[in-house]
Every structure is written in C-alpha cells, then in structure tokens.
Design a protein around this motif. Sequence first.
Motif, PDB file in Angstrom:
ATOM      1  N   GLN A 148      12.022 -66.861  41.059  1.00 15.72           N
ATOM      2  CA  GLN A 148      11.783 -68.290  40.942  1.00 15.72           C
ATOM      3  C   GLN A 148      11.386 -68.878  42.296  1.00 15.72           C
ATOM      4  O   GLN A 148      11.799 -68.381  43.343  1.00 15.72           O
ATOM      5  N   SER A 150      10.718 -72.695  44.529  1.00 15.69           N
ATOM      6  CA  SER A 150      10.897 -74.143  44.613  1.00 15.69           C
ATOM      7  C   SER A 150      10.179 -74.677  45.853  1.00 15.69           C
ATOM      8  O   SER A 150       9.970 -73.940  46.822  1.00 15.69           O
ATOM      9  N   VAL A 165       8.687 -79.102  43.266  1.00 16.86           N
ATOM     10  CA  VAL A 165       8.997 -78.409  42.013  1.00 16.86           C
ATOM     11  C   VAL A 165      10.266 -77.592  42.252  1.00 16.86           C
ATOM     12  O   VAL A 165      10.566 -77.209  43.376  1.00 16.86           O
ATOM     13  N   SER A 167      12.750 -74.326  40.769  1.00 15.69           N
ATOM     14  CA  SER A 167      13.055 -73.177  39.913  1.00 15.69           C
ATOM     15  C   SER A 167      11.906 -72.829  38.968  1.00 15.69           C
ATOM     16  O   SER A 167      12.102 -72.653  37.762  1.00 15.69           O
ATOM     17  N   VAL A 168      10.709 -72.711  39.518  1.00 13.17           N
ATOM     18  CA  VAL A 168       9.548 -72.288  38.734  1.00 13.17           C
ATOM     19  C   VAL A 168       9.639 -70.776  38.518  1.00 13.17           C
ATOM     20  O   VAL A 168       9.646 -70.004  39.476  1.00 13.17           O
ATOM     21  N   GLU A 169       9.736 -70.344  37.272  1.00 17.43           N
ATOM     22  CA  GLU A 169       9.880 -68.925  36.938  1.00 17.43           C
ATOM     23  C   GLU A 169       8.499 -68.266  36.898  1.00 17.43           C
ATOM     24  O   GLU A 169       7.648 -68.657  36.112  1.00 17.43           O
ATOM     25  N   LEU A 170       8.300 -67.248  37.758  1.00 17.37           N
ATOM     26  CA  LEU A 170       7.008 -66.564  37.814  1.00 17.37           C
ATOM     27  C   LEU A 170       6.995 -65.258  37.029  1.00 17.37           C
ATOM     28  O   LEU A 170       5.959 -64.600  36.951  1.00 17.37           O
ATOM     29  N   LYS A 182      -0.044 -69.832  37.374  1.00 15.81           N
ATOM     30  CA  LYS A 182       0.820 -70.850  36.785  1.00 15.81           C
ATOM     31  C   LYS A 182       0.642 -72.138  37.587  1.00 15.81           C
ATOM     32  O   LYS A 182       0.641 -72.102  38.819  1.00 15.81           O
ATOM     33  N   MET A 184       2.025 -76.173  38.089  1.00 15.23           N
ATOM     34  CA  MET A 184       3.102 -77.119  37.820  1.00 15.23           C
ATOM     35  C   MET A 184       2.700 -78.501  38.324  1.00 15.23           C
ATOM     36  O   MET A 184       2.086 -78.637  39.389  1.00 15.23           O
TER      37      MET A 184
END
Length: 240
Positions: A148, A150, A165, A167-170, A182, A184
Amino acid sequence: NNKLILVLIALALASAGPVAEEKTMGDMEMSMEMSMDSDSDVMPVPGPCSGSPIYSVYFEPAFPDMVPANIHWSPPVVAAHSDDYTLFTTGSTVSPGLEEVAETGAPGTLLGELLSNGDVNHVTYASGPLDRDESWHTYIGVDRTHSQVSMATMIAPSPDWFAGVSSVELCDMSAGMWYEEKTMVVYAWDAGTEEGDTFDFDNADTVPQGTVFRVPCGDNFCPGTDPAPVIGYVHFKEAS
C-alpha cells in the motif's frame, strides 16, 4: 413347480428395488478429495502479490479556477507500507508529523515517524515546495507485505489543510497480481488541528483536537457548503 419358484424369486427381487452399491473406505476418501478439488476450483483463495516492483508516482494538481494564484504545495511525502499502517482516514486524529505538514508544510517530523515505523518499507519526498499547478514525479518500491502507498502535502497557505491519498492498494489480491496502472483522485482535507476557513496561516489551535474531514467549498474552492471538489490526481504505474 420349479418354474413357479423362479417366477416368485424374480418378483421378490423386483419389488425389493435396486441393490445398494457397496462403497469401501477408499471409495469414500476419493469422493471427498474430488469434492474438495471441485470446491477449490470454484472458490480460489486470493493471496498477496509476489516480487518487489517499482512504481512510478505522478502527482497532477487540478485546482479549481477560483483558487488563488499564490496557493502552492509543500514537499509531497510518499510512503509504501503494510495494511497495519494508516496515514489518515475520515474521522481519525492525525499524528504530530501529519499535523506539522498540514499546518506548516514542514515534512521532517512525518519523515521521522515513517522511517522509524516497522510497517513502513520505503519513503520518498520532494526536495522543495511545488507551485499551484506544478506536477511532481517520483518512484516508490513495494513488496508482498508492503503493498500500500500513501501521500500527503500541505495546501499552503491554509489553517491545517492538506491533500493526499491514504492506503492505496497496488496488489490485486483477488488475482495475486500487481496493478499495471492505478489513478486516485486527490481531495482537500482538514487535519482538525487549527481553526480557520480561509487561505491563511497563524490560526488558533482547535481544542480539543478534532478529526480529519473533507474541506468544504466555503467560497475557497467553490461556492457553497458542499465538500471541496477534486483538486488533483495521483497516477501509479508499474515501472519494473
């Protein structure tokens, strides 16, 4: 008489129905294994991604036209981490490091928090502030247990407003594969640590400390009291 006996035996067997099939223990074990195999085919177990790819991170500002020309961004801070770490979320209280970023733009305390946290794997940041419409590009490394990412940057000047942003899950856990790309959206957030609702510094502390919430329009980002619109984007793209 013999014929009569044979007819009676045949009728008795027909009325008794089919003979039950005898199953051995080996037959039952095989049946159970086939059933388990069938279930696993229908419901695959998701898992973390393998490898340690590098991602390109591209921050693209998109302020509404009514935002003043002198508004700028503090040096953005980006971190790769596990799902046990959260930089911010709606209704949470910010750490001292994120509070300092939101109020002054200084990243030092937040960098110290990140670098000393065992759930954080990689940290990168800009060498200086960015102009209102200036984009920024960097790279971040992730792995199976730190998948993840941030990011946070101050909207300056402001009371305690930041963008980013969290905890963007890659990793696509359902497929066990890294996302190739991805994007956001970035919103304006209030850290809940200072009073004030205009683009200025040196505001009174919020006592007791509040929690994170979306900054309203308030004639700063847009007319009215709705939450402020999208003010930027963060694009992630697998680079290796």
